[in-house]
Design an enzyme around this catalytic site. Structure first.
Site, PDB file in Angstrom:
ATOM      1  N   THR A  54       6.254   3.350   1.813  1.00 39.13           N
ATOM      2  CA  THR A  54       6.999   4.721   1.842  1.00 39.13           C
ATOM      3  C   THR A  54       5.913   5.531   1.593  1.00 39.13           C
ATOM      4  O   THR A  54       5.755   7.088   2.001  1.00 39.13           O
ATOM      5  CB  THR A  54       7.971   4.873   1.225  1.00 39.13           C
ATOM      6  OG1 THR A  54       8.963   3.787   1.411  1.00 39.13           O
ATOM      7  CG2 THR A  54       9.021   6.174   1.397  1.00 39.13           C
ATOM      8  N   TYR A 142       7.407  -7.931  -4.112  1.00 41.50           N
ATOM      9  CA  TYR A 142       8.256  -7.209  -3.091  1.00 41.50           C
ATOM     10  C   TYR A 142       8.432  -8.271  -1.753  1.00 41.50           C
ATOM     11  O   TYR A 142       7.531  -8.746  -1.076  1.00 41.50           O
ATOM     12  CB  TYR A 142       7.005  -6.032  -2.680  1.00 41.50           C
ATOM     13  CG  TYR A 142       7.981  -4.969  -1.452  1.00 41.50           C
ATOM     14  CD1 TYR A 142       9.195  -5.367  -1.295  1.00 41.50           C
ATOM     15  CD2 TYR A 142       7.282  -4.126  -1.058  1.00 41.50           C
ATOM     16  CE1 TYR A 142       9.814  -4.465  -0.373  1.00 41.50           C
ATOM     17  CE2 TYR A 142       7.787  -3.238  -0.089  1.00 41.50           C
ATOM     18  CZ  TYR A 142       9.088  -3.447   0.251  1.00 41.50           C
ATOM     19  OH  TYR A 142       9.668  -2.482   0.962  1.00 41.50           O
ATOM     20  N   LYS A 170      11.268  -6.752  -6.039  1.00 41.24           N
ATOM     21  CA  LYS A 170      12.002  -5.940  -5.160  1.00 41.24           C
ATOM     22  C   LYS A 170      12.528  -6.743  -3.949  1.00 41.24           C
ATOM     23  O   LYS A 170      11.752  -7.076  -3.146  1.00 41.24           O
ATOM     24  CB  LYS A 170      10.997  -4.912  -4.518  1.00 41.24           C
ATOM     25  CG  LYS A 170      11.726  -3.915  -3.718  1.00 41.24           C
ATOM     26  CD  LYS A 170      10.587  -2.669  -3.207  1.00 41.24           C
ATOM     27  CE  LYS A 170      11.189  -1.850  -2.245  1.00 41.24           C
ATOM     28  NZ  LYS A 170      10.193  -0.800  -1.776  1.00 41.24           N
TER      29      LYS A 170
END
Length: 299
Positions: A54, A142, A170
């Site tokens: 992001t 992640y 995550k």
């Protein structure tokens, strides 16, 4: 000095995967990054991810990544955990980024599954171990097979959890069954990495979120989390359902694109995107406004 953490909540509970603001000519906007970071912490985040997807990490240089970590730590580092994305599909490069993030003052590292090259599980084990061995910082894995092409298997997760600095995951796998087993067996601190599944993942043992919509609705995410922790399932469900239009609207296209558009509409620092990402069309912007309004977001 990093904020207080525990083994159960090593990076806090509500984290936003922060966009990287750019100036109108596409350069790094460090002042904007500091103002956005402060705004997000004021809104209820106790952690921020910088240099993640992001944050447009595929198109920022190593030097820009280090500058961004320093700037955000300077702005909010005594109030929030600043976790730096260091994962690539090149283990040596990831180790270099991890060390640079540590030197820049990051409180932790986010290490994504190596993408595109599709390594076997043994390759994942060695890759993440090399990153965790490279610094003294705690590491959040992640797991996002939709982008990386390869999931982190449950057995691999359990083995990685034996490393003293691999403390969290995550989860953007979208599989509550696998998550349930991995949480139970690995005892990693589990963060939802898929906003639509924030509440369902709490129900199987997640302890918090790494959110994109947190740019806009951090107070609501915090309220949902606290309701769940207090055993008020009805209130948590009510907040989740209220936010459904936001979850849907923010991911009608790539999340960075919609997030920067929404922040710009709110007058927050964001700036343009770097190719290959492109701005929303006028029609897409109007749809985003409708979605956010339906979820109670003020623009």
């Amino acid at each position: 000095m990093a904020p207080t953490s525990t083994s159960q909540t090593p990076f806090g509970r509500v984290l936003t995967a922060m966009v990287t603001p750019f100036t109108t000519d596409g350069a790094l906007d460090l002042d904007g990054a500091q103002r956005l970071a402060a705004h997000l912490v004021d809104a209820g985040n106790d952690g921020l991810i910088v240099n993640g997807t992001t944050g447009e990490s595929p198109t920022t240089s190593d030097a820009e990544k280090a500058q961004l970590v320093r700037a955000v730590v300077e702005a909010v580092g005594d109030r929030a955990h600043v976790v730096a994305g260091a994962g690539t599909n090149d283990t040596r490069h990831s180790v270099e980024l991890a060390r640079a993030a540590e030197q820049a003052g990051a409180h932790g590292l986010l290490a994504v599954t190596p993408y595109y090259s599709k390594p076997p599980q043994e390759g994942l084990l060695r890759h993440f171990t090399a990153i965790a061995d490279a610094t003294g910082l705690p590491v959040m894995l992640y797991d996002i097979p939709g982008r990386s092409g390869v999931p982190i298997g449950t057995e691999t997760m359990v083995r990685l959890a034996e490393h003293p600095r691999i403390v969290a995951n995550k989860d953007a796998k979208g599989d509550l069954g696998r998550a349930s087993w991995a949480i139970a067996r690995s005892r990693l601190a589990w963060y939802s990495g898929d906003d639509m599944l924030n509440l369902p993942l709490l129900s199987v043992g997640a302890i918090g979120f790494v959110s994109v919509v947190g740019h806009l609705v951090s107070p609501e995410l915090r309220a949902m989390l606290e309701a769940h922790l207090a055993g008020d399932v009805a209130k948590a469900t009510e907040i989740h359902q209220k936010l459904l239009p936001v979850f849907t609207g923010m991911f009608r296209t790539q999340g960075v694109i919609t997030t920067k558009a929404a922040l710009t509409l709110q007058g927050q620092p964001a700036g343009p995107l770097r190719l290959p990402l492109v701005e929303l069309t006028a029609e897409e912007t109007e749809q985003l406004k409708r979605d956010l309004a339906a979820g109670g977001v003020q623009l």
